[in-house]
Write an enzyme that holds these catalytic residues in place. Sequence first.
Site, PDB file in Angstrom:
ATOM      1  N   PHE A  93       2.679   6.514 -13.641  1.00 44.73           N
ATOM      2  CA  PHE A  93       1.241   6.445 -13.380  1.00 44.73           C
ATOM      3  C   PHE A  93       0.937   7.183 -12.088  1.00 44.73           C
ATOM      4  CE2 PHE A  93       3.252   2.827 -11.444  1.00 44.73           C
ATOM      5  CZ  PHE A  93       2.599   2.610 -10.253  1.00 44.73           C
TER       6      PHE A  93
ATOM      7  N   ASP B 296       0.874  -1.155   0.000  1.00 44.50           N
ATOM      8  CA  ASP B 296       0.000   0.000   0.000  1.00 44.50           C
ATOM      9  C   ASP B 296       0.916   1.210   0.000  1.00 44.50           C
ATOM     10  OD1 ASP B 296      -2.572   1.048  -0.225  1.00 44.50           O
ATOM     11  OD2 ASP B 296      -2.708   1.467   1.911  1.00 44.50           O
TER      12      ASP B 296
END
Length: 192
Positions: free
Chosen positions: A152, A72
């Site tokens: 990204f 994460d």
Amino acid sequence: MKLIFASNNAHKLAEVRAILSDHEVLSLHDVGFEQEIEETGETLEANSLIKAQTVSTWLQQHNLQFWVFADDTGLEISALGGKPGVYTARWAGEPSNPANNRHKALVELAGKTNRTARFRTVITLIKEGEVTQVEGIVNGSIAFEEHGEGGFGYDPIFIPTGHEQTFAQLPAEIKNSISHRARAMAALKQIL
């Protein structure tokens, strides 16, 4: 050794496979795991653990023996009190949209001189029931506008310390050697 990366994000998967090129890294899709994992934790550590545990439990139920790791990542902007943090991917609302998230960051930083930020990645590895967490951090700043076509997420607005270009402008091999994920993956490689 075969490892399951608890993600179907093609960009993340390519980055991870490049970094862990001496291991076979499979995606969730590769092993037939198609359910959505709810990230209900309030920290990066908690969400990383939730993803890894969910996939590990599913693998056990299907008699599949793999080591699983999940990550994460959060962007923590100093002038915004560490936001978006754990909400990085969904900051501008659902459905998550990287362009909207970048726009929100630029709007909230308008007029602010302190643009320092950091990306932090937490990886959870579950091997034979044993849980280990590692992290990687890259410090930098938020640009005043988007630059670059590569990468990204927030890459077009994040300038890592020591560079004048955003992650989206840097060649992939440079980004992959200095990024938060690369640093967390380097710590993971030591364990593997």
